[in-house]
Design an enzyme around this catalytic site. Structure first.
Site, short mmCIF file in Angstrom:
data_model
loop_
_atom_site.label_atom_id
_atom_site.label_comp_id
_atom_site.label_asym_id
_atom_site.label_seq_id
_atom_site.Cartn_x
_atom_site.Cartn_y
_atom_site.Cartn_z
N ARG A 1 0.81 -1.22 0.00
CA ARG A 1 0.00 0.00 0.00
C ARG A 1 0.84 1.26 0.00
O ARG A 1 0.35 2.35 -0.29
CB ARG A 1 -0.96 -0.01 1.20
CG ARG A 1 -1.92 1.17 1.25
CD ARG A 1 -3.04 0.94 2.26
NE ARG A 1 -2.55 0.71 3.59
CZ ARG A 1 -2.16 1.69 4.44
NH1 ARG A 1 -2.19 2.95 4.06
NH2 ARG A 1 -1.75 1.40 5.66
N LYS B 1 -4.89 1.91 -20.89
CA LYS B 1 -4.97 2.15 -22.33
C LYS B 1 -3.63 1.82 -23.01
O LYS B 1 -3.24 0.68 -23.05
CB LYS B 1 -5.38 3.61 -22.56
CG LYS B 1 -6.59 4.06 -21.74
CD LYS B 1 -7.83 3.20 -21.97
CE LYS B 1 -9.09 3.82 -21.38
NZ LYS B 1 -9.07 4.03 -19.93
N TYR C 1 -12.61 13.58 -20.20
CA TYR C 1 -13.08 12.21 -20.01
C TYR C 1 -14.26 12.24 -19.05
O TYR C 1 -14.24 12.94 -18.04
CB TYR C 1 -11.94 11.36 -19.45
CG TYR C 1 -12.37 10.03 -18.91
CD1 TYR C 1 -13.05 9.11 -19.71
CD2 TYR C 1 -12.09 9.67 -17.59
CE1 TYR C 1 -13.45 7.88 -19.21
CE2 TYR C 1 -12.48 8.44 -17.10
CZ TYR C 1 -13.16 7.56 -17.90
OH TYR C 1 -13.56 6.35 -17.40
N ASP D 1 -4.04 15.13 -18.42
CA ASP D 1 -4.33 13.73 -18.71
C ASP D 1 -3.69 13.44 -20.07
O ASP D 1 -4.14 13.92 -21.09
CB ASP D 1 -5.84 13.51 -18.77
CG ASP D 1 -6.21 12.05 -18.97
OD1 ASP D 1 -5.41 11.30 -19.58
OD2 ASP D 1 -7.31 11.64 -18.54
#
Length: 388
Positions: A49, A200, A103, A175
């Protein structure tokens, strides 16, 4: 392996961030699946984590090298990267300016979550730097852009935005998913922080869910300080898979860009297509800007079908191209943004962004363009025939 500015892009993809197999001398990085590490008499207290397992650290070095930044972090999804980064730089009473074409997941996060945290936000009316500057307030902290945008592939001037941000003491965030580090490096234009849905192009095979953030050591540390509390880390098996995928990033993206330009020109000449959105086309409104700040125009082409040709029926008639969620895999896919990526937006919000029911987002893969053209033509014929 340390990153060198003299390395070629394929060398960076292949070798930077690899872990040497000291025991068996294997050619690929070993994978460390342990979720529990020693805490005493060690240089680093590792905990998944905390984003510091061996595979996590190695992958971050590769992503940082690809984006030409000092550091990087990987996350469990693109939205985990987006939300964690924004919450790292925005607090109660702060203000963020975002470009209007975004987006859908990012837009939905802003609309549904920011008010809960007391964070103010404004969306620009256009993409000119003046549209951003006119919205700056005393409490503005962040300028957020996405270029090329999803799904209309608009281009935002990165240099102008970074210049504005620095002149006002603001943080600029982009982005960079649609371009990938192959087609552009925003840090070259002064952008502070790069975000990716690594699902992606970085993943590239439609089998990985991940996100990434790259920037200076100081900015990445600031993101890490909240990331360790929010818990959006990535499993080491997926980390290993993503490191493997990045080895072919340049090869894949270059082929997809080449095919996308061919398909954009084909669609532009097709009488059944109303409009084509692709920055590589000379008549695209942002073509000259795209040429200035991109090395390639991307592997996504969006287009609108002529009135009377139903978008969903057309996609259902495809035989080779897959009507499928997401994008950037080596296989070609299509989807309707109104039913997928931007479904969470209201019809009015979609209309404001120019997203119509007839719009299709075409993620071009590595197949031969002739085969893709044939599939589109036969699907259109079937769809039109059914209407007669």
């Amino acid at each position: 392996m340390k990153h060198s500015k003299k390395m070629g892009i394929n060398t960076i993809c292949t070798h930077v961030g690899e872990i040497k197999d000291e025991q068996f001398k294997g050619a690929v990085s070993p994978i460390y699946l342990s979720s529990s590490y020693a805490f005493d008499s060690v240089d680093i207290k590792r905990y998944p984590r905390y984003f510091n397992t061996p595979n996590q650290e190695a992958l971050c070095r590769k992503i940082a090298a690809l984006e030409k930044t000092e550091d990087a972090l990987i996350f469990g999804s693109g939205m985990a990267a987006v939300s964690t980064t924004l919450l790292a730089f925005l607090h109660k009473g702060d203000h963020i300016i975002l470009q209007k074409s975004l987006y859908g997941g990012t837009y939905n996060f802003i609309m549904e979550e920011c008010d809960k945290f007391g964070i103010e936000y404004s969306f620009t009316k256009g993409l000119d730097v003046n549209d951003f500057e006119s919205l700056i307030q005393e409490n503005t902290k962040v300028l957020y852009i996405e270029t090329p945008s999803n799904p209309l592939l608009t281009i935002t001037d990165m240099q102008a935005i970074s210049d504005l941000a620095r002149s006002k003491g603001l943080t600029s965030i982009i982005d960079n998913t649609f371009a990938s580090p192959i087609n552009q490096n925003p840090v070259d234009f002064g952008i502070d922080i790069m975000i990716h849905s690594a699902t992606k192009y970085m993943g590239g095979h439609s089998d990985i869910l991940a996100g990434a953030v790259a920037g200076s050591k100081q900015d990445v540390l600031r993101i890490w300080n909240i990331a360790k509390n929010l818990g959006g880390s990535l499993s080491d098996f997926t980390v290993w898979m993503l490191e493997r995928s990045l080895k072919t990033l340049n090869l894949r993206v270059k082929e997809q860009c080449k095919n996308a330009l061919i398909m954009a020109k084909y669609l532009e000449a097709n009488v059944d297509i109303e409009h084509v959105y692709y920055p590589g086309l000379e008549d695209h409104s942002d073509h000259e800007l795209a040429k200035k700040q991109m090395r390639g125009f991307g592997g996504v082409v969006s287009f609108e079908l002529k009135d009377g040709i139903d978008a969903m029926e057309f996609q259902n008639n495809l035989e080779l191209i897959k009507p499928s969620m997401s994008l950037a895999g080596i296989e070609s896919t299509m989807l309707s943004p109104t039913k997928t990526s931007h479904a969470l937006l209201s019809p009015e919000e979609r209309e404001n962004q120019g997203i119509k029911d007839s719009l299709i987002r075409f993620s071009v893969g590595i197949e031969e363009p002739e085969d893709l053209m044939y599939d589109i033509e036969q699907a259109i014929k079937k769809t039109v025939k059914a209407l007669v």
